[in-house]
Design an enzyme around this catalytic site. Structure first.
Site, PDB file in Angstrom:
ATOM      1  N   ASN A 160       0.563  -1.374  -0.133  1.00  0.00           N
ATOM      2  CA  ASN A 160       0.110  -0.087  -0.131  1.00  0.00           C
ATOM      3  C   ASN A 160       1.225   1.352  -0.123  1.00  0.00           C
ATOM      4  O   ASN A 160       0.348   2.464   0.054  1.00  0.00           O
ATOM      5  CB  ASN A 160      -0.546  -0.178   0.909  1.00  0.00           C
ATOM      6  CG  ASN A 160      -0.050   0.181   2.144  1.00  0.00           C
ATOM      7  OD1 ASN A 160       0.717   0.114   2.390  1.00  0.00           O
ATOM      8  ND2 ASN A 160      -0.801   0.463   3.435  1.00  0.00           N
ATOM      9  N   ARG A 199     -10.299  15.058   0.151  1.00  0.00           N
ATOM     10  CA  ARG A 199     -12.493  15.664  -0.760  1.00  0.00           C
ATOM     11  C   ARG A 199     -12.224  16.314  -0.014  1.00  0.00           C
ATOM     12  O   ARG A 199     -13.011  17.005  -1.391  1.00  0.00           O
ATOM     13  CB  ARG A 199     -12.910  14.758  -0.335  1.00  0.00           C
ATOM     14  CG  ARG A 199     -13.664  14.182   0.049  1.00  0.00           C
ATOM     15  CD  ARG A 199     -14.639  13.379   0.515  1.00  0.00           C
ATOM     16  NE  ARG A 199     -15.274  13.255  -0.111  1.00  0.00           N
ATOM     17  CZ  ARG A 199     -16.344  13.083  -0.823  1.00  0.00           C
ATOM     18  NH1 ARG A 199     -17.356  13.465   0.413  1.00  0.00           N
ATOM     19  NH2 ARG A 199     -17.952  13.679  -1.448  1.00  0.00           N
ATOM     20  N   TRP A 238     -16.824  25.556   9.805  1.00  0.00           N
ATOM     21  CA  TRP A 238     -16.161  26.028  11.407  1.00  0.00           C
ATOM     22  C   TRP A 238     -14.893  24.635  11.081  1.00  0.00           C
ATOM     23  O   TRP A 238     -13.788  25.381  12.408  1.00  0.00           O
ATOM     24  CB  TRP A 238     -16.909  24.929  12.806  1.00  0.00           C
ATOM     25  CG  TRP A 238     -17.436  23.343  11.358  1.00  0.00           C
ATOM     26  CD1 TRP A 238     -17.561  22.572  10.770  1.00  0.00           C
ATOM     27  CD2 TRP A 238     -17.488  22.643  12.843  1.00  0.00           C
ATOM     28  NE1 TRP A 238     -17.739  21.204  11.153  1.00  0.00           N
ATOM     29  CE2 TRP A 238     -17.747  21.302  12.189  1.00  0.00           C
ATOM     30  CE3 TRP A 238     -18.099  21.947  14.273  1.00  0.00           C
ATOM     31  CZ2 TRP A 238     -18.395  20.163  13.244  1.00  0.00           C
ATOM     32  CZ3 TRP A 238     -17.974  21.273  15.779  1.00  0.00           C
ATOM     33  CH2 TRP A 238     -18.043  19.945  14.155  1.00  0.00           C
ATOM     34  N   ASP A 239     -14.640  24.271  10.241  1.00  0.00           N
ATOM     35  CA  ASP A 239     -13.060  23.419  10.252  1.00  0.00           C
ATOM     36  C   ASP A 239     -11.805  25.187  10.344  1.00  0.00           C
ATOM     37  O   ASP A 239     -11.153  24.666  11.303  1.00  0.00           O
ATOM     38  CB  ASP A 239     -12.875  23.118   8.891  1.00  0.00           C
ATOM     39  CG  ASP A 239     -13.558  21.489   8.582  1.00  0.00           C
ATOM     40  OD1 ASP A 239     -15.251  22.203   8.385  1.00  0.00           O
ATOM     41  OD2 ASP A 239     -12.954  20.831   8.570  1.00  0.00           O
ATOM     42  N   GLY A 282     -23.037  20.355  11.166  1.00  0.00           N
ATOM     43  CA  GLY A 282     -20.958  19.828  10.424  1.00  0.00           C
ATOM     44  C   GLY A 282     -21.457  19.103  11.132  1.00  0.00           C
ATOM     45  O   GLY A 282     -20.467  18.031  10.563  1.00  0.00           O
ATOM     46  N   ASP A 297     -22.311  16.126  10.149  1.00  0.00           N
ATOM     47  CA  ASP A 297     -22.672  14.977   9.082  1.00  0.00           C
ATOM     48  C   ASP A 297     -22.655  13.964   8.864  1.00  0.00           C
ATOM     49  O   ASP A 297     -21.160  13.516   8.058  1.00  0.00           O
ATOM     50  CB  ASP A 297     -23.233  15.464   7.925  1.00  0.00           C
ATOM     51  CG  ASP A 297     -21.629  16.068   7.601  1.00  0.00           C
ATOM     52  OD1 ASP A 297     -21.385  17.293   7.882  1.00  0.00           O
ATOM     53  OD2 ASP A 297     -21.739  16.279   6.449  1.00  0.00           O
ATOM     54  N   GLU A 340      -8.356  13.202   8.936  1.00  0.00           N
ATOM     55  CA  GLU A 340     -10.266  13.441  10.012  1.00  0.00           C
ATOM     56  C   GLU A 340     -10.685  12.961  11.255  1.00  0.00           C
ATOM     57  O   GLU A 340     -11.312  14.265  11.221  1.00  0.00           O
ATOM     58  CB  GLU A 340     -10.964  13.186   8.465  1.00  0.00           C
ATOM     59  CG  GLU A 340     -12.243  14.193   8.642  1.00  0.00           C
ATOM     60  CD  GLU A 340     -13.500  13.400   7.866  1.00  0.00           C
ATOM     61  OE1 GLU A 340     -13.281  12.766   7.664  1.00  0.00           O
ATOM     62  OE2 GLU A 340     -14.248  14.309   7.630  1.00  0.00           O
TER      63      GLU A 340
HETATM   64  O1  LIG Z   1     -13.724  18.564   7.036  1.00  0.00           O
HETATM   65  C1  LIG Z   1     -14.963  18.857   5.965  1.00  0.00           C
HETATM   66  C2  LIG Z   1     -16.051  18.648   6.676  1.00  0.00           C
HETATM   67  O2  LIG Z   1     -16.357  17.504   6.672  1.00  0.00           O
HETATM   68  C3  LIG Z   1     -17.813  17.148   6.434  1.00  0.00           C
HETATM   69  O3  LIG Z   1     -18.777  17.103   6.164  1.00  0.00           O
HETATM   70  C4  LIG Z   1     -18.582  17.617   4.690  1.00  0.00           C
HETATM   71  O4  LIG Z   1     -19.014  16.558   3.706  1.00  0.00           O
HETATM   72  C5  LIG Z   1     -20.222  16.543   3.254  1.00  0.00           C
HETATM   73  C6  LIG Z   1     -20.074  15.524   2.021  1.00  0.00           C
HETATM   74  O5  LIG Z   1     -19.686  15.374   1.055  1.00  0.00           O
HETATM   75  C7  LIG Z   1     -21.549  17.613   3.041  1.00  0.00           C
HETATM   76  O6  LIG Z   1     -21.701  17.192   2.829  1.00  0.00           O
HETATM   77  C8  LIG Z   1     -21.161  18.223   3.898  1.00  0.00           C
HETATM   78  O7  LIG Z   1     -21.584  19.461   3.701  1.00  0.00           O
HETATM   79  C9  LIG Z   1     -19.561  18.838   4.133  1.00  0.00           C
HETATM   80  O8  LIG Z   1     -19.411  19.338   5.315  1.00  0.00           O
HETATM   81  C10 LIG Z   1     -17.871  16.912   8.318  1.00  0.00           C
HETATM   82  O9  LIG Z   1     -19.563  15.729   8.582  1.00  0.00           O
HETATM   83  C11 LIG Z   1     -17.771  18.091   8.270  1.00  0.00           C
HETATM   84  O10 LIG Z   1     -18.178  17.831  10.289  1.00  0.00           O
HETATM   85  C12 LIG Z   1     -16.536  19.323   7.288  1.00  0.00           C
HETATM   86  O11 LIG Z   1     -17.224  19.986   8.279  1.00  0.00           O
HETATM   87 CA   LIG Z   2       1.950  -1.307   4.569  1.00  0.00          CA
END
Ligand SMILES: OC[C@H]1O[C@H](O[C@H]2O[C@H](CO)[C@@H](O)[C@H](O)[C@H]2O)[C@H](O)[C@@H](O)[C@@H]1O
Ligand SMILES: [Ca+2]
Length: 735
Positions: free
Chosen positions: A97, A280, A287-288, A452, A454, A658
Site C-alpha cells: 500500500n 476531498r 467551522w473547520d 457540521g 453529518d 480526519e
Molecule cells: O471537513 C469538512 C467537512 O467534512 C464533512 O462534511 C462535508 O462533507 C459532506 C459530504 O460531502 C457534505 O455534505 C457536508 O456539507 C460537508 O461539510 C464533515 O462532516 C463536516 O463536519 C466538515 O466540516
Molecule cells: Ca504497507
C-alpha cells in the site's frame, strides 16, 4: 576531506537535521538561503555549499557488513534515492500500500551506507518507525528531484512528538494553504467531489465584486489552457437558482487584496489566503477554519487565521452567510458559527498592528449582521422558545455526497415512479415529480450538514426541528463576545453602517452592549428551561416541533461550558456525571453507545456517532474544562487524544486523519462509516495531515505540561504515565 576507516571521505555538509524539506532537500536557492542564515547566526558553524555534496553524486559501491562508524558523532547516511526506495518497498511494504506500517511483515531492517565512508560501511535501520521515516524521507527527496542524499540518522529516529509538530507547523499548513487568484486557481479550483462528466475550474463572482469579474475574465482569456469558466452570480440567491447550477459546480470567489508587483511596480490583485481541511475537501469551510485557526495561532501563522476571518467577512457581505464551504452547491447553507471567538483570538495577537482595530470592527459588524440575518430569524429561529436551529433553505438531493449515499432512501421512490435511480434524481431535482415526504427528509438532511455533524442518528430526520445545545451555546458566545467587544473596544457605542444592516434592523444606527448582554441572559434562561437535565447532569437538544427535550447524549453538551453558559454547579455536575459517559481510550466519543443504539447491515454506523471521536469535540472540551478550573480533566483528555494520534503516526507511516475510532487502541484511524476516512490514501509520505486534527495536535500540546510531553514522546499510555506520577508523588510525600 577526512580519513576514516582507510577511505578518504569528503567533508560532510552540516545542515540542521530537522530543517524543513525545502532546505534539507531543496534546490541551490534554498541551500544558499540556509547558508546566509547560518552565517547570520553563527560564525563557528561549518559553511555549507552545493559543492560539498558533489563528492556524493557517484554510484554507491555496495558492500554488506562493517558496522564500525566512529561513535560519539551523530550518524549520517549516504543514500541513493531510487534504488533504495525500490528495495525498501519491495522488502518492507509487504501489503503493497506504499506505506510501511506495523501490519507489514518484512524483516524490519535494511542496511544503508554511512556518509563518512562514502557509503562503503553499512549500518542497519531497524523497526517500523525508522523504516517508515526512511520511506517518507526518500519519497520527499524524490519529490525534490534528488538522486542521492545525505540523511541524518536523527531525522529517522526523531522524537515522534517533535516530528509530527514540526511537520504540521512547517509542511502540512503550507500544503493546505490556498489563495484564489491567477497564481493558484489551478490548485484551488480542483474539486475532488465534482460529479460532472467534464470537471473543470469554474469561478462564480458575486455582483458586488465587479473588479474580480474583470480580473478572472482576463485570466481565462490569457490562459485558455486552464479552461477557466468565469460566471457572474445572480444577485438573488434562491434555492431554485442554486439547484439550476447543479451541472456547473464551481468555486465562489473570496476576498482579494492589492499588492505591489516588484517587477512592474504596479498594484495587482491577490487572493487572501486560507487553509482547506484536506482530502476531498479543497475549499474554505466554516467551522473547520475556526478549529484550524486554533492550531495556526500556536504555529505562529496568525496571518492565515486572520486571512480566514477576512474571507468570512467577505462571505457574509456577498453571500449573506459564512458558507458551509465556498462552492456553488453550498450557497444556501452555513456551518456552526465561531466568528467572534476567532476574531478575538486573532485580534489578541495582532493588537499592536495599525489596522488591528479596523479588523476587529469589520469582524464584529459582520458577526452582528450574520447573527440577525442568519441565526436569529426564521426559519432558523424558533419563535416559541426564542432558541435557534440549523435549518437552511434548499432544494433537492445534495449533489456533493457520494453517489450511493441516498440509494436506500431514493430507490423506493424511483421504483414507485418506474424510473431508474438516476432518472428519478433528475426528475425530483427539477420538480417534475413531487414527493413531500422526501422534501421533509432533505430539509432535515441539509440541516444535518449545516450542523457540521453529518451524519448522526442524533440528527437524522429531525435536525431542522432541534434547538441544539451546540448552536445555542455558540450563539450565547456570540452575544457575550459582541457585548464585550462593543463595551471594551468601541466605548459601548458601535456605529452600524448601512451596508451592515439587515431588513429587520434597517433602523438600528448603533449598537451598545446592554442589548447583547440581555440576549445572552435570556438564551441561558431558555436553555436551562428547555435543555438542562439536572438528574443526568447534561444539556440535551430540544425538539421544537414535539416541544420536548430529546434524550440523545452528545459530546456537544460540553459546548455549554466552552461558551461559559453553564453555571459552576452545572459544570460540576457535567464533570461528575456526563464526562465518564463520553471518555474513551483516545478521548471523547461524539455520542454515547447507548444513545446511538444497535448498528448492523440495516442500520449502518454514522460517522458522528459512537465510537468515533472528532478534533472539534476534543478541542472545545479541553477549553471548557479549563474554563471552569478542571485542569486535570482537560490535561487527561488532551493527553489521551494526542497519545492516540502519536501512536497511529508512529505505527502507520505518519498517518494523520480526519477522525478516529477512539475506542480502538491499535488502529484508531480505521473508520468505515460513510465516506471512509480522509487522509489515509497517501503514497510514501503524508503531505498534509488533516486540517483540524493538525490543529488539535499543536493546540493540545500547549495544554500538556513538560512531563506529559516527554511521556508522550516515548509513547506512554495515559494509565502508565499516571501510575508513574502517582508513585513519584507518594514517594515525595513520604520523604
Ligand atoms: O471537513 C469538512 C467537512 O467534512 C464533512 O462534511 C462535508 O462533507 C459532506 C459530504 O460531502 C457534505 O455534505 C457536508 O456539507 C460537508 O461539510 C464533515 O462532516 C463536516 O463536519 C466538515 O466540516
Ligand atoms: Ca504497507
Amino acid at each position: 576531506m577526512t580519513e576514516r576507516n582507510g577511505h578518504r571521505a569528503p567533508s560532510i555538509p552540516i545542515v540542521d537535521p530537522y530543517s524543513n524539506a525545502d532546505v534539507y532537500y531543496g534546490d541551490g536557492d534554498s541551500l544558499a538561503r540556509l547558508r546566509d542564515r547560518r552565517r547570520a547566526f553563527s560564525a563557528t558553524l561549518q559553511d555549507f555549499s552545493r559543492e560539498d555534496i558533489q563528492g556524493y553524486l557517484g554510484s554507491t559501491p555496495s558492500r554488506r557488513g562493517s558496522h564500525d562508524e566512529p561513535s560519539g558523532q551523530p550518524r549520517k547516511f549516504r543514500i541513493e534515492v531510487d534504488p533504495t526506495l525500490d528495495a525498501l518497498l519491495k522488502q518492507e511494504d509487504t501489503d503493497s500500500n506504499m506505506q510501511i506500517t506495523i501490519e507489514d511483515i518484512g524483516p524490519k531492517t535494511i542496511s544503508v551506507g554511512t556518509a563518512g565512508s562514502s557509503g562503503i560501511n553499512r549500518v542497519d535501520v531497524r523497526g517500523t518507525y525508522m523504516l517508515s521515516n526512511l520511506l517518507q524521507e526518500l519519497t520527499i527527496a524524490k519529490d525534490y528531484g534528488r538522486k542521492t542524499i545525505i540523511l541524518d540518522e536523527a531525522r529517522l529516529n526523531e522524537n515522534p512528538v517533535s516530528r509530527l509538530s514540526r511537520l504540521i507547523k512547517h509542511s502540512f499548513w503550507k500544503a493546505l494553504t490556498r489563495r484564489i487568484d491567477g497564481s493558484n486557481i489551478e490548485v484551488a479550483g480542483k474539486d475532488p467531489k465534482d460529479w460532472t462528466a467534464d470537471p473543470r475550474p469554474r469561478i462564480y463572482v458575486p455582483p458586488g465584486a465587479p473588479q474580480q469579474f474583470e480580473y478572472y475574465s482576463n485570466i481565462a482569456k490569457n490562459n485558455p489552457e486552464l479552461r477557466l469558466d468565469v460566471i457572474m452570480l445572480d444577485a438573488n440567491i434562491t434555492p431554485d437558482y442554486v439547484m439550476s447550477l447543479v451541472d456547473k459546480p464551481g468555486l465562489l470567489a473570496l476576498a482579494m487584496q492589492t499588492k505591489l508587483n516588484d517587477k512592474t511596480q504596479e498594484e495587482e490583485l491577490e487572493g487572501v489566503p486560507f487553509v482547506v481541511p484536506g482530502g476531498r475537501f479543497n475549499e474554505l469551510y466554516g467551522w473547520d477554519s475556526y478549529m484550524e485557526s486554533l492550531g495556526l495561532i500556536v504555529s505562529d501563522r496568525v496571518d492565515l487565521a486572520k486571512g480566514m476571518v477576512i474571507n468570512f467577512c467577505f462571505e457574509i457581505k456577498h453571500y449573506g452567510k459564512i458558507l458551509n464551504a465556498n462552492r456553488s452547491y453550498y450557497l444556501t447553507r452555513s456551518q456552526p458559527p465561531f466568528l467572534t471567538d476567532m476574531a478575538l483570538r486573532v485580534y489578541e495577537r495582532i493588537k499592536t498592528e495599525p489596522d488591528a482595530l479596523e479588523f476587529l470592527r469589520n469582524a464584529v459588524l459582520a458577526a452582528i449582521k450574520e447573527y440577525y440575518s442568519v441565526w436569529a430569524c426564521e426559519p432558523r429561529l424558533d419563535p416559541v422558545t426564542g432558541l435557534s436551529r440549523y435549518r437552511p433553505e434548499g432544494w433537492g438531493v445534495p449533489p456533493e455526497t457520494e453517489p450511493s449515499h441516498f440509494l436506500h432512501i431514493l430507490q423506493p421512490y424511483a421504483d414507485k415512479h418506474g424510473m431508474t435511480f438516476k432518472e428519478f434524481v433528475e426528475a425530483y431535482n427539477t420538480r417534475k415529480v413531487a414527493e413531500p415526504e422526501l422534501d421533509e427528509y432533505f430539509m432535515h438532511d441539509r440541516a444535518v450538514r449545516e450542523s457540521g455533524h453529518d451524519t448522526s442518528y442524533r440528527l437524522e430526520r429531525v435536525c431542522g426541528n432541534l434547538a441544539t445545545v451546540d448552536l445555542n451555546s455558540l450563539l450565547y458566545k456570540y452575544e457575550v463576545d459582541i457585548a464585550r467587544i462593543i463595551r471594551i473596544h468601541f466605548k459601548d457605542k458601535l456605529n452600524i453602517p448601512v451596508e451592515f444592516r439587515t431588513p429587520l434592523t434597517k433602523d438600528i444606527e448603533f449598537e451598545s452592549s446592554a442589548a447583547w448582554d440581555r440576549r445572552a441572559r435570556k438564551r441561558k434562561h431558555r436553555m436551562d428551561q428547555c435543555c438542562w437535565d439536572a438528574e443526568r447532569g447534561m444539556f440535551f437538544d430540544y425538539d421544537t416541533a414535539k416541544k420536548e427535550r430529546t434524550s440523545y447524549e452528545t459530546a456537544t453538551t460540553f459546548w455549554a461550558m466552552w461558551a461559559g453558559l453553564a453555571s459552576p454547579q452545572q459544570a460540576a455536575m457535567m464533570t461528575e456525571k456526563a464526562l465518564p459517559r463520553f471518555e474513551a481510550f483516545g478521548g471523547l466519543v461524539s455520542g454515547t453507545e447507548e444513545s446511538r443504539g444497535p448498528v448492523g447491515l440495516e442500520r449502518p454506523n454514522r460517522q458522528w456517532d459512537y465510537p468515533y471521536g472528532w478534533a472539534p469535540q476534543q478541542m472545545l472540551a479541553w477549553t471548557a474544562f479549563l474554563r471552569y478550573g478542571y485542569q486535570e480533566e482537560a490535561e487527561r483528555l488532551a493527553y489521551k487524544w494526542l497519545y492516540m494520534i502519536t501512536k497511529a503516526f508512529v505505527d502507520f507511516n505518519g498517518i494523520v486523519v480526519e477522525k478516529y475510532d477512539v475506542t480502538r487502541p491499535i488502529d484508531p484511524h480505521r473508520v468505515d462509516a460513510e465516506y471512509g476516512n480522509q487522509g489515509t490514501n497517501f503514497k510514501g509520505a503524508p503531505r498534509e495531515g488533516f486540517g483540524w486534527v493538525n490543529a488539535s495536535y499543536v493546540y493540545g500540546l500547549e495544554i500538556l505540561n513538560a512531563h506529559m510531553r516527554r511521556a508522550l514522546g516515548t509513547i506512554t499510555p495515559y494509565e502508565t504515565y499516571k501510575k508513574a506520577v502517582s508513585a513519584q508523588e507518594a514517594s515525595e510525600a513520604a520523604f
